[in-house]
Design an enzyme around this catalytic site. Structure first.
Site, short mmCIF file in Angstrom:
data_model
loop_
_atom_site.label_atom_id
_atom_site.label_comp_id
_atom_site.label_asym_id
_atom_site.label_seq_id
_atom_site.Cartn_x
_atom_site.Cartn_y
_atom_site.Cartn_z
N GLY A 10 1.03 -1.65 0.08
CA GLY A 10 -0.03 0.28 -0.24
C GLY A 10 0.99 1.25 -0.21
O GLY A 10 2.05 1.05 0.40
N THR A 12 2.61 5.10 1.13
CA THR A 12 2.60 6.35 2.57
C THR A 12 1.64 6.09 3.28
O THR A 12 0.48 6.85 2.42
CB THR A 12 4.10 6.55 1.95
OG1 THR A 12 3.88 7.74 3.57
CG2 THR A 12 2.72 7.89 1.68
N ASN A 13 1.41 5.84 5.39
CA ASN A 13 0.48 6.15 5.74
C ASN A 13 -1.02 5.78 5.23
O ASN A 13 -1.88 6.38 5.36
CB ASN A 13 0.13 7.43 6.29
CG ASN A 13 1.95 8.64 6.29
OD1 ASN A 13 1.68 8.07 7.84
ND2 ASN A 13 2.68 8.32 5.74
N GLY A 14 -1.05 4.58 4.08
CA GLY A 14 -2.07 3.56 4.06
C GLY A 14 -3.09 2.94 5.13
O GLY A 14 -4.40 3.13 4.87
N THR A 18 -0.45 -1.11 10.22
CA THR A 18 -1.47 -1.59 11.48
C THR A 18 -2.42 -2.83 11.50
O THR A 18 -2.56 -3.78 12.26
CB THR A 18 -2.28 -0.86 11.36
OG1 THR A 18 -1.66 0.90 11.84
CG2 THR A 18 -3.63 -0.14 12.59
N ASP A 36 10.03 -1.62 5.11
CA ASP A 36 11.08 -0.60 6.12
C ASP A 36 11.73 -0.61 6.79
O ASP A 36 12.55 -0.08 7.31
CB ASP A 36 9.69 0.50 7.08
CG ASP A 36 8.21 1.31 6.21
OD1 ASP A 36 9.33 1.17 4.39
OD2 ASP A 36 7.74 1.93 6.31
N ARG A 133 -1.95 13.17 6.77
CA ARG A 133 -1.39 11.76 7.89
C ARG A 133 0.39 11.91 6.92
O ARG A 133 0.90 11.24 8.71
CB ARG A 133 -1.99 10.45 7.09
CG ARG A 133 -3.31 9.58 7.50
CD ARG A 133 -3.42 8.78 7.70
NE ARG A 133 -4.70 8.07 7.88
CZ ARG A 133 -5.48 6.90 7.14
NH1 ARG A 133 -4.83 6.14 6.96
NH2 ARG A 133 -6.72 6.53 7.34
N ARG A 137 3.42 13.24 11.01
CA ARG A 137 4.70 11.81 10.75
C ARG A 137 5.65 12.70 11.44
O ARG A 137 5.86 12.94 10.48
CB ARG A 137 4.33 10.31 9.72
CG ARG A 137 3.19 9.77 9.70
CD ARG A 137 3.30 8.54 10.34
NE ARG A 137 5.15 7.91 10.74
CZ ARG A 137 4.60 6.61 9.62
NH1 ARG A 137 3.20 6.32 9.25
NH2 ARG A 137 5.60 6.17 9.60
N VAL A 138 6.04 11.53 12.03
CA VAL A 138 8.19 12.23 12.10
C VAL A 138 8.77 11.83 11.65
O VAL A 138 9.06 10.31 11.46
CB VAL A 138 8.20 12.28 13.96
CG1 VAL A 138 9.36 12.90 14.00
CG2 VAL A 138 7.13 13.75 13.77
#
Length: 201
Positions: A10, A12-14, A18, A36, A133, A137-138
């Site tokens: 998916g 990024t940040n999808g 999780t 990652d 999103r 994120r950091v």
């Protein structure tokens, strides 16, 4: 001993990390390998003509190391779990099915890896949600100004186009749906795969 390899890809940040973590909690004898974890050192990641670091490409990742770890799991999933402090569950002799969940943003773009998947899922969200999103994120190093629109989103579109030209059988998931709903659907689908393997013994 039978094995199932599940791909959770998916944008990024999808929500792919999780979902993968939740699947791992639900499915016995499973573990997660996250793409990652295989990024090369920042110093060797190339820069494009705009000065943006080109992280969103396979060359920015130690894919050989990732494939080596996946091969270790495939050779002996029980040993692989024990080495990582995970205790295998054995329902009964001959019924053990081990599940590897491979999670990442380019897992379906790497042909040798893509060939291993029994199930493929791709988390997607709209542009505006993805950008919001990402901004929350950091990252280390942090995203420079203009990075999302100047590199991340255009690269995602190109990577997705490449993926769709070489891969079939991907189930696309709406990342805006409740996490519990997505987990239930995927978990049910993977469980059916596991049961069909157990019935063949």
């Amino acid at each position: 001993m039978r094995t199932v390899v599940v791909g959770v890809g998916g944008m990024t940040n999808g929500g792919k990390s999780t979902l993968a973590a939740s699947l791992h909690q639900q499915i016995p004898n499973s573990c997660v390998i996250a793409q990652d974890s295989y990024f090369k050192d920042d110093s060797v990641v190339p820069v494009d003509s705009n000065g943006f670091k080109q992280y969103d490409m396979l060359d920015a990742l130690h894919m050989d190391t990732m494939m080596s770890d996946i091969d270790s799991w495939r050779r002996d999933p029980e040993s692989y779990l024990r080495q990582r402090g995970l205790k295998p569950e054995s329902p009964s002799v001959g019924e053990e099915v081990y599940v590897l969940i491979v999670e990442g943003f380019l897992i379906f773009n790497h042909r040798p890896l893509n060939e291993l998947f029994c199930k493929r899922y791709f988390m997607e969200i709209p542009y505006d949600v993805c950008k919001m999103r990402r901004s929350m994120r950091v990252y280390t190093p942090p995203d420079p100004p203009g990075y999302f629109d100047g590199y991340v989103w255009p690269k995602y579109l190109r990577n997705r186009q490449e993926m769709e030209s070489m891969v079939s059988g991907i189930v696309y998931l709406d990342g805006l749906k409740p996490k519990e709903e997505l987990l239930a659907a995927v978990c049910n689908n993977v469980s059916q795969e596991i049961e069909s393997l157990q019935e063949k013994d």
